[in-house]
Design a protein around this motif. Structure first.
Motif, PDB file in Angstrom:
ATOM      1  N   MET A 214       0.839  -1.194   0.000  1.00 39.27           N
ATOM      2  CA  MET A 214       0.000   0.000   0.000  1.00 39.27           C
ATOM      3  C   MET A 214       0.881   1.252   0.000  1.00 39.27           C
ATOM      4  O   MET A 214       1.943   1.279   0.620  1.00 39.27           O
ATOM      5  N   HIS A 215       0.384   2.284  -0.663  1.00 38.88           N
ATOM      6  CA  HIS A 215       1.121   3.546  -0.734  1.00 38.88           C
ATOM      7  C   HIS A 215       0.486   4.542   0.229  1.00 38.88           C
ATOM      8  O   HIS A 215      -0.744   4.709   0.264  1.00 38.88           O
ATOM      9  N   GLU A 216       1.310   5.206   1.011  1.00 35.95           N
ATOM     10  CA  GLU A 216       0.818   6.153   2.000  1.00 35.95           C
ATOM     11  C   GLU A 216       0.800   7.566   1.420  1.00 35.95           C
ATOM     12  O   GLU A 216       1.719   7.971   0.715  1.00 35.95           O
ATOM     13  N   TYR A 217      -0.254   8.288   1.748  1.00 36.89           N
ATOM     14  CA  TYR A 217      -0.411   9.670   1.310  1.00 36.89           C
ATOM     15  C   TYR A 217      -0.451  10.568   2.541  1.00 36.89           C
ATOM     16  O   TYR A 217      -0.888  10.158   3.613  1.00 36.89           O
TER      17      TYR A 217
ATOM     18  N   ALA B 127      -1.878  11.229 -19.680  1.00 42.43           N
ATOM     19  CA  ALA B 127      -2.282  10.041 -18.918  1.00 42.43           C
ATOM     20  C   ALA B 127      -2.352  10.299 -17.417  1.00 42.43           C
ATOM     21  O   ALA B 127      -2.880   9.464 -16.670  1.00 42.43           O
ATOM     22  N   ALA B 128      -1.831  11.441 -16.978  1.00 42.35           N
ATOM     23  CA  ALA B 128      -1.785  11.762 -15.549  1.00 42.35           C
ATOM     24  C   ALA B 128      -3.105  12.407 -15.132  1.00 42.35           C
ATOM     25  O   ALA B 128      -3.239  13.632 -15.091  1.00 42.35           O
ATOM     26  N   GLN B 129      -4.073  11.583 -14.827  1.00 44.37           N
ATOM     27  CA  GLN B 129      -5.423  12.022 -14.492  1.00 44.37           C
ATOM     28  C   GLN B 129      -5.811  11.494 -13.111  1.00 44.37           C
ATOM     29  O   GLN B 129      -5.359  10.423 -12.703  1.00 44.37           O
ATOM     30  N   PRO B 130      -6.664  12.204 -12.380  1.00 37.55           N
ATOM     31  CA  PRO B 130      -7.097  11.687 -11.077  1.00 37.55           C
ATOM     32  C   PRO B 130      -7.808  10.355 -11.247  1.00 37.55           C
ATOM     33  O   PRO B 130      -8.632  10.178 -12.143  1.00 37.55           O
ATOM     34  N   GLY B 131      -7.429   9.394 -10.387  1.00 35.68           N
ATOM     35  CA  GLY B 131      -8.002   8.063 -10.470  1.00 35.68           C
ATOM     36  C   GLY B 131      -7.206   7.102 -11.314  1.00 35.68           C
ATOM     37  O   GLY B 131      -7.397   5.884 -11.230  1.00 35.68           O
ATOM     38  N   ALA B 132      -6.304   7.633 -12.174  1.00 35.33           N
ATOM     39  CA  ALA B 132      -5.410   6.772 -12.954  1.00 35.33           C
ATOM     40  C   ALA B 132      -4.306   6.257 -12.036  1.00 35.33           C
ATOM     41  O   ALA B 132      -4.237   6.603 -10.852  1.00 35.33           O
ATOM     42  N   ARG B 133      -3.451   5.415 -12.583  1.00 32.30           N
ATOM     43  CA  ARG B 133      -2.314   4.870 -11.840  1.00 32.30           C
ATOM     44  C   ARG B 133      -1.019   5.447 -12.393  1.00 32.30           C
ATOM     45  O   ARG B 133      -0.937   5.817 -13.571  1.00 32.30           O
ATOM     46  N   LEU B 134      -0.017   5.488 -11.538  1.00 32.58           N
ATOM     47  CA  LEU B 134       1.263   6.062 -11.959  1.00 32.58           C
ATOM     48  C   LEU B 134       1.830   5.314 -13.161  1.00 32.58           C
ATOM     49  O   LEU B 134       2.431   5.917 -14.048  1.00 32.58           O
ATOM     50  N   GLY B 135       1.624   4.005 -13.215  1.00 26.55           N
ATOM     51  CA  GLY B 135       2.125   3.223 -14.333  1.00 26.55           C
ATOM     52  C   GLY B 135       1.526   3.606 -15.666  1.00 26.55           C
ATOM     53  O   GLY B 135       2.121   3.330 -16.724  1.00 26.55           O
ATOM     54  N   ASP B 136       0.343   4.230 -15.654  1.00 25.99           N
ATOM     55  CA  ASP B 136      -0.280   4.651 -16.909  1.00 25.99           C
ATOM     56  C   ASP B 136       0.578   5.680 -17.634  1.00 25.99           C
ATOM     57  O   ASP B 136       0.574   5.749 -18.870  1.00 25.99           O
TER      58      ASP B 136
ATOM     59  N   PRO C  15       0.949   3.596  -7.619  1.00 25.24           N
ATOM     60  CA  PRO C  15       0.029   4.360  -6.779  1.00 25.24           C
ATOM     61  C   PRO C  15      -1.081   5.038  -7.591  1.00 25.24           C
ATOM     62  O   PRO C  15      -0.879   5.401  -8.751  1.00 25.24           O
ATOM     63  N   GLU C  16      -2.222   5.211  -6.952  1.00 23.67           N
ATOM     64  CA  GLU C  16      -3.311   5.969  -7.573  1.00 23.67           C
ATOM     65  C   GLU C  16      -2.943   7.453  -7.597  1.00 23.67           C
ATOM     66  O   GLU C  16      -2.352   7.980  -6.643  1.00 23.67           O
ATOM     67  N   LEU C  17      -3.272   8.118  -8.695  1.00 26.44           N
ATOM     68  CA  LEU C  17      -3.020   9.553  -8.808  1.00 26.44           C
ATOM     69  C   LEU C  17      -4.179  10.294  -8.169  1.00 26.44           C
ATOM     70  O   LEU C  17      -5.344  10.117  -8.550  1.00 26.44           O
ATOM     71  N   LYS C  18      -3.846  11.145  -7.177  1.00 23.73           N
ATOM     72  CA  LYS C  18      -4.863  11.867  -6.419  1.00 23.73           C
ATOM     73  C   LYS C  18      -4.642  13.371  -6.519  1.00 23.73           C
ATOM     74  O   LYS C  18      -3.500  13.839  -6.641  1.00 23.73           O
ATOM     75  N   PRO C  19      -5.732  14.159  -6.475  1.00 25.84           N
ATOM     76  CA  PRO C  19      -5.584  15.615  -6.517  1.00 25.84           C
ATOM     77  C   PRO C  19      -4.650  16.111  -5.419  1.00 25.84           C
ATOM     78  O   PRO C  19      -4.713  15.651  -4.274  1.00 25.84           O
ATOM     79  N   GLY C  20      -3.758  17.022  -5.805  1.00 30.29           N
ATOM     80  CA  GLY C  20      -2.790  17.574  -4.866  1.00 30.29           C
ATOM     81  C   GLY C  20      -1.409  16.975  -4.985  1.00 30.29           C
ATOM     82  O   GLY C  20      -0.459  17.486  -4.387  1.00 30.29           O
ATOM     83  N   MET C  21      -1.269  15.897  -5.771  1.00 32.79           N
ATOM     84  CA  MET C  21       0.061  15.335  -6.004  1.00 32.79           C
ATOM     85  C   MET C  21       0.854  16.243  -6.935  1.00 32.79           C
ATOM     86  O   MET C  21       0.327  16.690  -7.958  1.00 32.79           O
ATOM     87  N   PHE C  22       2.118  16.515  -6.591  1.00 34.49           N
ATOM     88  CA  PHE C  22       3.044  17.259  -7.447  1.00 34.49           C
ATOM     89  C   PHE C  22       4.182  16.322  -7.828  1.00 34.49           C
ATOM     90  O   PHE C  22       4.770  15.659  -6.966  1.00 34.49           O
TER      91      PHE C  22
END
Length: 275
Positions: free
Chosen positions: A1-4, A153-162, A207-214
């Motif tokens: 699991m990835h911690e935010y 591809a960097a959209q909320p709800g997508a995965r970093l691997g995308d 990890p899931e891409l979430k709003p606020g990630m830089f």
């Protein structure tokens, strides 16, 4: 699991492996830092030409940062003694500025990171010294396309691997090599933070891409094989087969509805030719 971790304001930020989620204050600060990085790279378009040394370009970059009230984040970072990285032809990344004179036909990446009020605006672009070969131009064009497809591809709800999957798929169409040894990274008040953004990956992983990630996306694409090696100076990374390499980098944020590019050129000079 990835911690935010939700961070904003004056909260102390540690490099602890957590993925930081920033609020409005962070967005405002990164817009300022990213804008300065973009303006400096815009100005570099006027400096790059045959006969110029990479050291003189680095001096100009440092002067522009200091004049703007910023400092070069790379200066003194892990012993690095310059204000930018300048990587020519078969140098993949972390090229050290110095007495090297640019020649007609050279392609080069200039990577800058101004530190503005404690926030890092990290970006790089390719430049042409004179008139490069058609193969070199094509490599640069495709590398920029890889960057923009990764950002798309960097959209909320997508995965970093995308992100890496989109970059790799495009590069593979041209039989170019995607460098694995170096990657993008989280940033903000820290220069390099979680997550690592790999540029060749399997869609739906990470990890899931979430709003606020830089984080940065900065694909390094080789005309030949993807393999890299680091020279004896401990910094300069080159292609093992001496093929040309290109790179573009943007700092971005994930938003509620998509993403925001902090380092986009205000004059439209995101990809050569710039004139």
């Amino acid at each position: 699991m990835h911690e935010y971790q939700i961070v904003d304001g004056d909260q102390t930020v540690l490099r602890d492996g957590t993925i930081k989620l920033h609020g409005p204050d962070g967005f405002d600060a990164m817009r300022k830092a990213g804008r300065l990085a973009a303006e400096i790279l815009d100005a570099c378009a006027e400096l790059v030409r045959p006969g110029v040394t990479t050291g003189s370009i680095d001096d100009a970059v440092r002067g522009m940062m200091l004049d703007a009230g910023a400092v070069p984040a790379t200066l003194g970072y892990r012993g690095y003694a310059h204000s930018s990285c300048i990587s020519i032809n078969h140098v993949i990344c972390h090229g050290i500025p110095g007495d090297k004179v640019l020649k007609d036909g050279d392609i080069l990446n200039i990577d800058v990171t101004p530190l503005v009020d404690g926030w890092h605006g990290d970006s790089s672009r390719m430049f042409y010294a004179g008139e490069p070969s058609l193969k070199a131009k094509k490599l640069v064009e495709v590398t920029y396309e890889c960057l923009m497809l990764g950002i798309a591809a960097a959209q909320p709800g997508a995965r970093l691997g995308d992100i890496g999957a989109a970059i790799e798929a495009h590069a593979n169409q041209f039989r170019y090599g995607v460098v694995r040894e170096f990657c993008g990274h989280g940033l903000g008040r820290l220069f390099h933070d979680a997550p690592e953004v790999v540029h060749a990956a399997k869609a739906g992983t990470g990890p899931e891409l979430k709003p606020g990630m830089f984080f940065t996306i900065e694909p390094m694409i080789n005309l030949g094989k993807p393999w890299a090696k680091v020279l004896g100076d401990g910094w300069t990374a080159v292609t093992r087969d001496k093929s040309l390499s290109a790179q573009f980098e943007h700092s971005i944020a994930i938003t509620e509805t998509g993403n925001e590019i902090f380092t986009k050129s205000p004059t439209g000079r995101d990809c050569p030719p710039y004139f």
